[in-house]
Design a protein around this motif. Structure first.
Motif, PDB file in Angstrom:
ATOM      1  N   GLN A 169      -0.581   1.877  34.314  1.00 21.89           N
ATOM      2  CA  GLN A 169       0.037   2.986  35.046  1.00 21.89           C
ATOM      3  C   GLN A 169       0.953   3.821  34.160  1.00 21.89           C
ATOM      4  N   GLY A 170       1.011   3.474  32.884  1.00 24.43           N
ATOM      5  CA  GLY A 170       1.808   4.264  31.955  1.00 24.43           C
ATOM      6  C   GLY A 170       3.300   4.010  32.021  1.00 24.43           C
ATOM      7  N   LYS A 171       3.717   2.926  32.682  1.00 21.45           N
ATOM      8  CA  LYS A 171       5.140   2.614  32.744  1.00 21.45           C
ATOM      9  C   LYS A 171       5.629   1.983  31.442  1.00 21.45           C
ATOM     10  N   LEU A 172       4.699   1.386  30.724  1.00 17.45           N
ATOM     11  CA  LEU A 172       4.977   0.878  29.376  1.00 17.45           C
ATOM     12  C   LEU A 172       4.087   1.661  28.423  1.00 17.45           C
ATOM     13  N   ASN A 173       4.671   2.416  27.538  1.00 18.09           N
ATOM     14  CA  ASN A 173       3.920   3.312  26.674  1.00 18.09           C
ATOM     15  C   ASN A 173       3.243   2.574  25.521  1.00 18.09           C
ATOM     16  N   PRO A 174       2.180   3.152  24.946  1.00 20.79           N
ATOM     17  CA  PRO A 174       1.555   2.556  23.761  1.00 20.79           C
ATOM     18  C   PRO A 174       2.580   2.296  22.664  1.00 20.79           C
ATOM     19  N   ALA A 175       2.461   1.151  22.025  1.00 20.72           N
ATOM     20  CA  ALA A 175       3.349   0.692  20.951  1.00 20.72           C
ATOM     21  C   ALA A 175       4.677   0.156  21.463  1.00 20.72           C
ATOM     22  N   LEU A 181      -5.172  -5.166  25.812  1.00 18.27           N
ATOM     23  CA  LEU A 181      -4.076  -4.304  26.241  1.00 18.27           C
ATOM     24  C   LEU A 181      -2.801  -4.530  25.436  1.00 18.27           C
ATOM     25  N   LEU A 182      -2.684  -5.690  24.815  1.00 20.79           N
ATOM     26  CA  LEU A 182      -1.529  -5.992  23.981  1.00 20.79           C
ATOM     27  C   LEU A 182      -1.996  -6.409  22.586  1.00 20.79           C
ATOM     28  N   VAL A 183      -1.137  -6.196  21.612  1.00 18.94           N
ATOM     29  CA  VAL A 183      -1.411  -6.577  20.238  1.00 18.94           C
ATOM     30  C   VAL A 183      -0.193  -7.311  19.691  1.00 18.94           C
ATOM     31  N   SER A 184      -0.411  -8.428  19.033  1.00 12.49           N
ATOM     32  CA  SER A 184       0.697  -9.166  18.415  1.00 12.49           C
ATOM     33  C   SER A 184       0.739  -8.856  16.922  1.00 12.49           C
ATOM     34  N   LEU A 185       1.913  -8.482  16.452  1.00 14.87           N
ATOM     35  CA  LEU A 185       2.099  -8.146  15.046  1.00 14.87           C
ATOM     36  C   LEU A 185       3.145  -9.074  14.436  1.00 14.87           C
ATOM     37  N   PRO A 186       2.994  -9.439  13.171  1.00 13.36           N
ATOM     38  CA  PRO A 186       3.985 -10.306  12.520  1.00 13.36           C
ATOM     39  C   PRO A 186       5.385  -9.696  12.584  1.00 13.36           C
ATOM     40  N   TYR A 187       6.336 -10.504  12.977  1.00 11.61           N
ATOM     41  CA  TYR A 187       7.751 -10.134  13.039  1.00 11.61           C
ATOM     42  C   TYR A 187       8.084  -9.110  14.143  1.00 11.61           C
ATOM     43  N   LYS A 188       7.082  -8.660  14.881  1.00  9.42           N
ATOM     44  CA  LYS A 188       7.332  -7.681  15.938  1.00  9.42           C
ATOM     45  C   LYS A 188       6.987  -8.208  17.328  1.00  9.42           C
ATOM     46  N   GLY A 189       6.231  -9.293  17.403  1.00 13.51           N
ATOM     47  CA  GLY A 189       5.821  -9.815  18.692  1.00 13.51           C
ATOM     48  C   GLY A 189       4.734  -8.956  19.313  1.00 13.51           C
ATOM     49  N   ALA A 190       4.665  -8.974  20.640  1.00 11.68           N
ATOM     50  CA  ALA A 190       3.613  -8.254  21.350  1.00 11.68           C
ATOM     51  C   ALA A 190       4.016  -6.812  21.617  1.00 11.68           C
ATOM     52  N   THR A 191       3.087  -5.916  21.398  1.00 16.42           N
ATOM     53  CA  THR A 191       3.295  -4.506  21.704  1.00 16.42           C
ATOM     54  C   THR A 191       2.102  -3.993  22.488  1.00 16.42           C
ATOM     55  N   VAL A 192       2.321  -2.945  23.272  1.00 16.51           N
ATOM     56  CA  VAL A 192       1.229  -2.329  24.031  1.00 16.51           C
ATOM     57  C   VAL A 192       0.243  -1.705  23.046  1.00 16.51           C
ATOM     58  N   ALA A 193      -1.036  -1.935  23.273  1.00 10.39           N
ATOM     59  CA  ALA A 193      -2.071  -1.438  22.372  1.00 10.39           C
ATOM     60  C   ALA A 193      -2.070   0.084  22.312  1.00 10.39           C
ATOM     61  N   VAL A 194      -2.423   0.592  21.157  1.00 11.30           N
ATOM     62  CA  VAL A 194      -2.591   2.032  20.948  1.00 11.30           C
ATOM     63  C   VAL A 194      -4.082   2.304  20.781  1.00 11.30           C
ATOM     64  N   ILE A 195      -4.622   3.206  21.581  1.00 11.81           N
ATOM     65  CA  ILE A 195      -6.026   3.584  21.463  1.00 11.81           C
ATOM     66  C   ILE A 195      -6.097   4.790  20.543  1.00 11.81           C
ATOM     67  N   SER A 196      -6.616   4.592  19.350  1.00 12.31           N
ATOM     68  CA  SER A 196      -6.640   5.665  18.361  1.00 12.31           C
ATOM     69  C   SER A 196      -7.773   6.647  18.638  1.00 12.31           C
ATOM     70  N   CYS A 197      -7.652   7.836  18.074  1.00 12.05           N
ATOM     71  CA  CYS A 197      -8.719   8.842  18.183  1.00 12.05           C
ATOM     72  C   CYS A 197     -10.013   8.317  17.580  1.00 12.05           C
ATOM     73  N   GLU A 198      -9.885   7.553  16.493  1.00  6.69           N
ATOM     74  CA  GLU A 198     -11.061   6.999  15.834  1.00  6.69           C
ATOM     75  C   GLU A 198     -11.786   6.009  16.747  1.00  6.69           C
ATOM     76  N   GLU A 199     -11.025   5.176  17.460  1.00  7.59           N
ATOM     77  CA  GLU A 199     -11.664   4.224  18.368  1.00  7.59           C
ATOM     78  C   GLU A 199     -12.373   4.941  19.504  1.00  7.59           C
ATOM     79  N   VAL A 200     -11.735   5.966  20.036  1.00  6.82           N
ATOM     80  CA  VAL A 200     -12.360   6.740  21.111  1.00  6.82           C
ATOM     81  C   VAL A 200     -13.648   7.380  20.608  1.00  6.82           C
ATOM     82  N   ARG A 201     -13.573   7.997  19.438  1.00  5.74           N
ATOM     83  CA  ARG A 201     -14.719   8.723  18.884  1.00  5.74           C
ATOM     84  C   ARG A 201     -15.847   7.792  18.451  1.00  5.74           C
ATOM     85  N   ASP A 202     -15.487   6.689  17.794  1.00  5.57           N
ATOM     86  CA  ASP A 202     -16.498   5.857  17.137  1.00  5.57           C
ATOM     87  C   ASP A 202     -16.917   4.632  17.947  1.00  5.57           C
TER      88      ASP A 202
END
Length: 217
Positions: A28-34, A65-86
């Protein structure tokens, strides 16, 4: 995390309810990408231990929907233009243009009314400035067509990408000046189905999906 707060959980809810609540906040967009999700903060707001929150985060990572990164924990996934296109658009193009051709013989008056109801709901959502309602009806429209194709495995393939598509539409939709453009695009698809020319329908479907590459629809 943003100013958005999760509701306190009842004792009978836990993992699945927590997963649903976090998923809903993302879609619903209440938590923004990243946006970063902190287990301790979420568990405090919900009134639960960190264990089921951690399990919910893992489940949402598996859903894309979530991505875990070292030292940052879980963040909301970002859908890149490249992923949409390709990735997302080519998958949709193959599945949906195939589905609509197979679905045509199965679309009668009742099915047309059902598809029209999704477009009407999108129109009402635009009048209410309710982006989430528009997107839910948008995806329901496409899912209905794929179901009408009655092709084993086709709906499952589409559903496996549902959350990523939903997240992309939510992010993109927030940039629209006029939400009416969204239901009008689907009204064109509906009109092409009414006219019944398979080539024209496939062309309209391809044009509709291709517009997402440049963020036009």
């Amino acid at each position: 995390m943003s100013q958005f707060r999760f509701e306190e959980q009842k004792a009978t809810s836990l993992r699945h309810k927590i997963t649903d609540d976090i998923r809903r906040a993302i879609l619903q967009g209440k938590l923004n990408p990243a946006a970063r999700l902190r287990e301790a903060e979420i568990s405090m707001q919900m009134g639960v231990s960190r264990g089921p929150v951690r399990e919910a985060i893992r489940m949402l990572e598996q859903e894309g929907l979530l991505v875990s990164l070292p030292y940052k924990g879980a963040t909301v996934a970002v859908i890149s233009c490249e992923e949409v296109r390709d990735v997302l658009n080519p998958i949709r193009l193959i599945i949906e243009t195939y589905a609509i051709r197979r679905a045509l013989p199965n679309i009668g008056e009742f099915e047309m009314e059902r598809l029209a109801s999704f477009v009407s709901d999108m129109k009402e959502g635009a009048a209410q400035h309710n982006l989430n309602r528009i997107i839910e009806s948008d995806l329901a429209f496409h899912e209905c067509v794929i179901s009408l194709a009655r092709a084993p495995g086709l709906l499952g393939t589409w559903t496996s990408n549902y959350n990523r598509i939903h997240l992309h539409l939510t992010t993109q939709g927030q940039a629209y000046e006029d939400l009416n453009d969204l239901w009008k695009e689907h009204d064109k698809l509906l009109q092409s189905i009414r006219e019944g020319d398979p080539e024209e329908i496939s062309a309209a479907w391809a044009e509709h999906i291709e517009t997402y590459k440049s963020g036009e629809a």
